[in-house]
Design a protein around this motif. Structure first.
Motif, short mmCIF file in Angstrom:
data_model
loop_
_atom_site.label_atom_id
_atom_site.label_comp_id
_atom_site.label_asym_id
_atom_site.label_seq_id
_atom_site.Cartn_x
_atom_site.Cartn_y
_atom_site.Cartn_z
N VAL A 91 9.06 1.31 8.91
CA VAL A 91 8.55 2.20 7.86
C VAL A 91 7.16 1.71 7.50
CG1 VAL A 91 8.90 3.16 5.57
CG2 VAL A 91 10.88 2.62 7.00
N PHE A 92 6.15 2.54 7.77
CA PHE A 92 4.76 2.20 7.48
C PHE A 92 4.36 2.87 6.17
CE2 PHE A 92 5.36 1.98 12.02
CZ PHE A 92 4.66 0.85 12.41
N ILE A 93 4.11 2.07 5.15
CA ILE A 93 3.71 2.59 3.85
C ILE A 93 2.23 2.31 3.65
CG2 ILE A 93 4.01 2.38 1.34
CD1 ILE A 93 6.92 1.68 1.86
N TYR A 94 1.46 3.38 3.44
CA TYR A 94 0.02 3.27 3.27
C TYR A 94 -0.35 3.49 1.81
CZ TYR A 94 -0.27 3.23 8.31
OH TYR A 94 -0.12 2.87 9.63
N PHE A 95 -1.21 2.61 1.32
CA PHE A 95 -1.57 2.63 -0.10
C PHE A 95 -3.07 2.43 -0.24
CE2 PHE A 95 -0.51 1.69 -4.58
CZ PHE A 95 0.58 2.54 -4.75
N ASP A 96 -3.69 3.27 -1.04
CA ASP A 96 -5.13 3.14 -1.29
C ASP A 96 -5.41 1.91 -2.14
OD1 ASP A 96 -5.46 5.50 0.08
OD2 ASP A 96 -5.66 6.74 -1.70
N SER A 97 -6.41 1.14 -1.76
CA SER A 97 -6.67 -0.14 -2.43
C SER A 97 -7.26 0.01 -3.83
CB SER A 97 -7.60 -1.00 -1.58
OG SER A 97 -8.85 -0.37 -1.41
N PHE A 98 -7.74 1.21 -4.20
CA PHE A 98 -8.33 1.39 -5.52
C PHE A 98 -7.28 1.48 -6.63
CE2 PHE A 98 -7.08 5.74 -4.80
CZ PHE A 98 -6.87 6.26 -6.07
N ARG A 99 -6.02 1.69 -6.29
CA ARG A 99 -5.00 1.95 -7.30
C ARG A 99 -4.64 0.70 -8.08
NH1 ARG A 99 -0.56 6.16 -4.88
NH2 ARG A 99 0.47 5.44 -6.78
N ASP A 100 -4.25 0.90 -9.34
CA ASP A 100 -3.92 -0.24 -10.20
C ASP A 100 -2.42 -0.51 -10.27
OD1 ASP A 100 -3.02 1.85 -11.74
OD2 ASP A 100 -4.44 1.54 -13.38
N ASP A 101 -1.64 0.21 -9.45
CA ASP A 101 -0.18 0.03 -9.44
C ASP A 101 0.30 -0.54 -8.10
OD1 ASP A 101 -0.81 2.30 -8.02
OD2 ASP A 101 0.63 3.62 -9.03
N ILE A 102 -0.59 -1.23 -7.42
CA ILE A 102 -0.27 -1.73 -6.07
C ILE A 102 0.93 -2.66 -6.08
CG2 ILE A 102 -1.11 -3.22 -4.21
CD1 ILE A 102 -3.93 -2.10 -4.80
N GLU A 103 0.95 -3.61 -7.01
CA GLU A 103 1.96 -4.67 -6.94
C GLU A 103 3.38 -4.15 -7.06
OE1 GLU A 103 1.62 -7.78 -5.97
OE2 GLU A 103 -0.46 -7.22 -5.60
N LYS A 104 3.62 -3.20 -7.96
CA LYS A 104 5.00 -2.72 -8.11
C LYS A 104 5.44 -1.91 -6.89
CE LYS A 104 4.42 1.53 -10.89
NZ LYS A 104 4.86 2.20 -12.14
N TYR A 105 4.51 -1.20 -6.28
CA TYR A 105 4.85 -0.46 -5.05
C TYR A 105 5.06 -1.43 -3.89
CZ TYR A 105 4.17 4.28 -6.83
OH TYR A 105 4.32 5.47 -7.51
N LYS A 106 4.24 -2.46 -3.83
CA LYS A 106 4.38 -3.45 -2.77
C LYS A 106 5.71 -4.19 -2.89
CE LYS A 106 2.09 -7.49 -0.78
NZ LYS A 106 0.91 -8.40 -0.86
N GLU A 107 6.10 -4.53 -4.10
CA GLU A 107 7.36 -5.24 -4.31
C GLU A 107 8.54 -4.44 -3.78
OE1 GLU A 107 10.00 -6.93 -8.08
OE2 GLU A 107 7.86 -6.50 -8.36
N VAL A 108 8.55 -3.16 -4.06
CA VAL A 108 9.64 -2.30 -3.57
C VAL A 108 9.59 -2.18 -2.05
CG1 VAL A 108 10.56 0.06 -3.57
CG2 VAL A 108 9.84 -1.01 -5.72
N ALA A 109 8.39 -2.03 -1.50
CA ALA A 109 8.25 -1.93 -0.05
C ALA A 109 8.82 -3.16 0.65
CB ALA A 109 6.78 -1.75 0.32
N LEU A 110 8.51 -4.34 0.12
CA LEU A 110 9.02 -5.57 0.73
C LEU A 110 10.52 -5.71 0.53
CD1 LEU A 110 6.14 -8.04 -0.22
CD2 LEU A 110 6.46 -6.73 1.89
N GLU A 111 11.02 -5.24 -0.61
CA GLU A 111 12.45 -5.26 -0.87
C GLU A 111 13.22 -4.48 0.20
OE1 GLU A 111 15.55 -3.45 -4.22
OE2 GLU A 111 13.43 -3.78 -4.75
N TYR A 112 12.60 -3.38 0.66
CA TYR A 112 13.24 -2.53 1.65
C TYR A 112 12.71 -2.78 3.07
CZ TYR A 112 15.54 -0.05 -2.11
OH TYR A 112 16.34 0.27 -3.19
#
Length: 207
Positions: free
Chosen positions: A34-55
């Motif tokens: 599962v490839f999750i792409y996220f724009d680096s300008f966003r201020d909610d990166i960490e919570k999305y990253k945490e979930v991505a790694l969890e799964y």
């Protein structure tokens, strides 16, 4: 990882839908890439990253902004976004071994493992063959097609292609004479949702 299908996902702003989508996907495809792409300008990166790694997903930050494609933006702005989207697709296809790729979104619901993949190169929900959420395509067919594609030229000469990524993707395949199929496994609200299906596009309960 070797699996029949991999997933390409660019989450928007619906965090609960994001978590639910991944949780549901992993019930049926625990080992798929599962490839999750996220724009680096966003201020909610960490919570999305945490979930991505969890799964156990691949969380990929990109400096080139996509986020949302507005039909009212200039050709210059949107052409950069469309090229970035194609670069994300290329990277995903080059870094997995699955036969199939799915365009995954916040409102795509995997209801069971897919039993019948398309006989064509691309499987979409509708007869007009725009590969949007839940659509699938053959990985190698895309890599072959994108080598011959000129994204800005497609945007210049195709209706709605200046802002709609699914239209651009459709024509990347069309220009390479790829085959299309209205895929029986993909349903949408009011469209094949009363027949057996594995994938549902339009689940917005958590929006």
């Amino acid at each position: 990882m070797e699996n029949s299908i991999s997933f390409i996902y660019a989450p928007y702003i619906y965090f609960d839908a994001y978590r639910f989508a991944l949780d549901n996907l992993r019930k049926y495809y625990p080992d798929s890439d599962v490839f999750i792409y996220f724009d680096s300008f966003r201020d909610d990166i960490e919570k999305y990253k945490e979930v991505a790694l969890e799964y156990n997903c691949k969380f990929i930050l990109r400096d080139e902004k996509v986020f949302y494609t507005d039909r009212n933006d200039s050709f210059e702005i949107n052409s950069k976004k469309m090229i970035e989207i194609s670069n994300r697709l290329i990277y995903s296809c080059e870094n997995t071994k699955s036969e199939w790729m799915m365009i995954f979104e916040d409102d795509v619901l995997i209801k069971k493992r897919i039993e019948n993949f398309p006989k064509a190169d691309v499987g979409t929900s509708r007869y007009y063959f725009r590969p949007g959420g839940g659509s699938v395509f053959k990985r190698l067919a895309y890599l072959d097609a994108i080598k011959k594609a000129d994204i800005p030229k497609i945007m210049e000469h195709t209706i709605n292609a200046t802002w709609a990524a699914d239209v651009v993707l459709e024509h990347v395949f069309r220009l390479n004479e790829a085959t299309f199929e209205e895929w029986e496994e993909l349903a949408e609200p009011g469209h094949r949702d009363n027949f057996p299906h594995s994938v549902y596009h339009g689940f917005k309960n958590l929006y």
